[in-house]
Design a protein around this motif. Sequence first.
Motif, PDB file in Angstrom:
ATOM      1  N   ASN A 201       0.847  -1.187   0.000  1.00 36.40           N
ATOM      2  CA  ASN A 201       0.000   0.000   0.000  1.00 36.40           C
ATOM      3  C   ASN A 201       0.886   1.242   0.000  1.00 36.40           C
ATOM      4  N   VAL A 202       0.662   2.141  -0.943  1.00 38.17           N
ATOM      5  CA  VAL A 202       1.496   3.342  -1.030  1.00 38.17           C
ATOM      6  C   VAL A 202       1.145   4.382   0.021  1.00 38.17           C
ATOM      7  N   LEU A 203       0.000   4.204   0.735  1.00 38.97           N
ATOM      8  CA  LEU A 203      -0.439   5.194   1.715  1.00 38.97           C
ATOM      9  C   LEU A 203      -0.130   4.712   3.123  1.00 38.97           C
ATOM     10  N   ASP A 204       0.428   5.602   3.951  1.00 37.68           N
ATOM     11  CA  ASP A 204       0.849   5.188   5.286  1.00 37.68           C
ATOM     12  C   ASP A 204      -0.002   5.775   6.408  1.00 37.68           C
ATOM     13  N   PHE A 205      -1.074   6.533   6.087  1.00 37.80           N
ATOM     14  CA  PHE A 205      -1.983   6.989   7.144  1.00 37.80           C
ATOM     15  C   PHE A 205      -2.904   5.848   7.531  1.00 37.80           C
ATOM     16  N   GLU A 206      -3.741   6.060   8.578  1.00 40.16           N
ATOM     17  CA  GLU A 206      -4.671   5.033   9.027  1.00 40.16           C
ATOM     18  C   GLU A 206      -6.093   5.372   8.606  1.00 40.16           C
ATOM     19  N   GLY A 207      -6.878   4.347   8.283  1.00 36.84           N
ATOM     20  CA  GLY A 207      -8.288   4.513   7.960  1.00 36.84           C
ATOM     21  C   GLY A 207      -8.514   4.878   6.505  1.00 36.84           C
ATOM     22  N   TRP A 208      -9.790   5.122   6.206  1.00 37.31           N
ATOM     23  CA  TRP A 208     -10.178   5.592   4.871  1.00 37.31           C
ATOM     24  C   TRP A 208     -10.232   7.114   4.878  1.00 37.31           C
ATOM     25  N   LYS A 209      -9.499   7.751   3.983  1.00 35.63           N
ATOM     26  CA  LYS A 209      -9.434   9.210   3.969  1.00 35.63           C
ATOM     27  C   LYS A 209      -9.349   9.733   2.542  1.00 35.63           C
ATOM     28  N   PRO A 210      -9.767  11.003   2.340  1.00 38.34           N
ATOM     29  CA  PRO A 210      -9.520  11.628   1.035  1.00 38.34           C
ATOM     30  C   PRO A 210      -8.031  11.893   0.868  1.00 38.34           C
ATOM     31  N   VAL A 211      -7.557  11.768  -0.352  1.00 43.01           N
ATOM     32  CA  VAL A 211      -6.130  11.930  -0.623  1.00 43.01           C
ATOM     33  C   VAL A 211      -5.925  13.062  -1.623  1.00 43.01           C
ATOM     34  N   SER A 212      -4.962  13.900  -1.358  1.00 41.02           N
ATOM     35  CA  SER A 212      -4.682  15.042  -2.225  1.00 41.02           C
ATOM     36  C   SER A 212      -3.870  14.629  -3.443  1.00 41.02           C
ATOM     37  N   ALA A 213      -3.875  15.490  -4.449  1.00 39.51           N
ATOM     38  CA  ALA A 213      -3.069  15.247  -5.641  1.00 39.51           C
ATOM     39  C   ALA A 213      -1.598  15.181  -5.289  1.00 39.51           C
ATOM     40  N   GLU A 214      -1.161  16.062  -4.395  1.00 44.59           N
ATOM     41  CA  GLU A 214       0.253  16.083  -4.014  1.00 44.59           C
ATOM     42  C   GLU A 214       0.684  14.774  -3.353  1.00 44.59           C
ATOM     43  N   ALA A 215      -0.182  14.259  -2.468  1.00 41.65           N
ATOM     44  CA  ALA A 215       0.156  13.025  -1.773  1.00 41.65           C
ATOM     45  C   ALA A 215       0.232  11.844  -2.729  1.00 41.65           C
ATOM     46  N   LEU A 216      -0.681  11.800  -3.688  1.00 45.37           N
ATOM     47  CA  LEU A 216      -0.666  10.680  -4.629  1.00 45.37           C
ATOM     48  C   LEU A 216       0.464  10.792  -5.635  1.00 45.37           C
ATOM     49  N   ALA A 217       0.799  12.018  -6.019  1.00 41.29           N
ATOM     50  CA  ALA A 217       1.938  12.181  -6.918  1.00 41.29           C
ATOM     51  C   ALA A 217       3.212  11.694  -6.251  1.00 41.29           C
ATOM     52  N   ALA A 218       3.343  11.959  -4.949  1.00 44.80           N
ATOM     53  CA  ALA A 218       4.520  11.501  -4.213  1.00 44.80           C
ATOM     54  C   ALA A 218       4.486  10.005  -3.962  1.00 44.80           C
ATOM     55  N   ALA A 219       3.288   9.440  -3.800  1.00 44.13           N
ATOM     56  CA  ALA A 219       3.167   8.013  -3.491  1.00 44.13           C
ATOM     57  C   ALA A 219       3.476   7.129  -4.695  1.00 44.13           C
ATOM     58  N   LYS A 220       3.180   7.588  -5.882  1.00 43.39           N
ATOM     59  CA  LYS A 220       3.497   6.892  -7.129  1.00 43.39           C
ATOM     60  C   LYS A 220       2.989   5.450  -7.196  1.00 43.39           C
ATOM     61  N   PRO A 221       1.686   5.244  -7.120  1.00 44.88           N
ATOM     62  CA  PRO A 221       1.175   3.866  -7.229  1.00 44.88           C
ATOM     63  C   PRO A 221       1.364   3.311  -8.635  1.00 44.88           C
ATOM     64  N   ASP A 222       1.737   2.037  -8.706  1.00 45.96           N
ATOM     65  CA  ASP A 222       1.849   1.343  -9.989  1.00 45.96           C
ATOM     66  C   ASP A 222       0.506   0.788 -10.448  1.00 45.96           C
ATOM     67  N   ILE A 223      -0.405   0.569  -9.506  1.00 44.31           N
ATOM     68  CA  ILE A 223      -1.711  -0.024  -9.811  1.00 44.31           C
ATOM     69  C   ILE A 223      -2.773   0.667  -8.965  1.00 44.31           C
ATOM     70  N   ILE A 224      -3.908   0.992  -9.585  1.00 45.85           N
ATOM     71  CA  ILE A 224      -5.066   1.549  -8.887  1.00 45.85           C
ATOM     72  C   ILE A 224      -6.149   0.486  -8.870  1.00 45.85           C
ATOM     73  N   VAL A 225      -6.619   0.120  -7.683  1.00 42.30           N
ATOM     74  CA  VAL A 225      -7.731  -0.811  -7.532  1.00 42.30           C
ATOM     75  C   VAL A 225      -8.914  -0.013  -7.005  1.00 42.30           C
ATOM     76  N   ILE A 226     -10.058  -0.121  -7.662  1.00 39.13           N
ATOM     77  CA  ILE A 226     -11.216   0.689  -7.301  1.00 39.13           C
ATOM     78  C   ILE A 226     -12.467  -0.173  -7.357  1.00 39.13           C
ATOM     79  N   THR A 227     -13.411   0.092  -6.462  1.00 39.33           N
ATOM     80  CA  THR A 227     -14.680  -0.642  -6.498  1.00 39.33           C
ATOM     81  C   THR A 227     -15.448  -0.282  -7.767  1.00 39.33           C
ATOM     82  N   GLU A 228     -16.284  -1.195  -8.215  1.00 38.03           N
ATOM     83  CA  GLU A 228     -17.083  -0.920  -9.404  1.00 38.03           C
ATOM     84  C   GLU A 228     -17.963   0.306  -9.208  1.00 38.03           C
ATOM     85  N   ARG A 229     -18.531   0.429  -7.995  1.00 31.50           N
ATOM     86  CA  ARG A 229     -19.360   1.599  -7.703  1.00 31.50           C
ATOM     87  C   ARG A 229     -18.514   2.868  -7.726  1.00 31.50           C
ATOM     88  N   GLY A 230     -17.303   2.771  -7.211  1.00 27.92           N
ATOM     89  CA  GLY A 230     -16.411   3.915  -7.232  1.00 27.92           C
ATOM     90  C   GLY A 230     -16.054   4.349  -8.630  1.00 27.92           C
TER      91      GLY A 230
END
Length: 302
Positions: A201-230
């Motif tokens: 997991n590229v995110l190191d905070f706890e729980g489900w939270k909104p994530v900023s563009a800056e945080a995700l750009a720094a996290a650099k995920p190779d794969i995005i997994v999302i619910t169908e509803r999402g």
Amino acid sequence: MQRIGVARRLLPSVAIFASLLCLWSPAHANDCKPVADSSRISVAGGSITEILFELGVSERIVGVDRTSNYPAEARELPQLGYVRNLSAEGMLSLAPTLVLGEHDMGPPNVLEQLSRVGVPIVAVPERFDRSGIVAKVRCVGDVVAEADRARAIINALPQAPVPSGAPERGLVILNMEEGAPIAAGADTSGHGFLALAGVENVLDFEGWKPVSAEALAAAKPDIIVITERGLKSAGGIDRLLAHPALASTPAAGSRAVLSLDGMAMLGFGLRTVTAAQELRTYLDEMNSAMQVPVSHDANGRD
């Protein structure tokens, strides 16, 4: 499931409610021991419903919560509200002999009302790994006196997939809220799902939270997994990957997105290991084929 990239209700009368107050015994349960009577079960939690169906005791279920959407027959049962926002009156109107739910069912005042009139309540412990799924099946089987069937189900449960190389770096998005991705940090089912598939997991905070563009750009995920509803709430794959919080990630660059049934992925029931295998297969294909991204669509529910 979509692959993208290479990648019921009865209103109680006052008379019914009063009679229930008089008739129920004060005994109640709060662990995984067998209850005296599991002939009428109110269920709070989709993973518990799935297990009860697999145990072959679906005829005992008198009501389910809103997350109980699998198998399809479960959606025809009387509805009790959301797993964490249950209705005491609605549940009591169905005269349950047992309330069986996931660890976070509630609210507490509803559980207190049910316990006060003597309805046994069992909250099944939760842990977000394969051993937790095994323990959940065993607990449900013990509570409803179907231990032998539970053992057979456990024996048939697939093993968690094993990555062939270093773990990929991934991100689980539940949905898009006010323009921001709501993503899984530590101590969440999303985090556990990634680990089950051998993904970091590229995110190191706890729980489900909104994530900023800056945080995700720094996290650099190779794969995005999302619910169908999402994915639907995001407007589809193209709009998702064009979102400022995701557009600059490696996953967006390679269109490495996997959309899965939300309960299958995050419910940590019998389908979760199989969903993790889906993710693992997707990643292995992506890593080995090294071909131009294509889209694969499959029907699914969330």
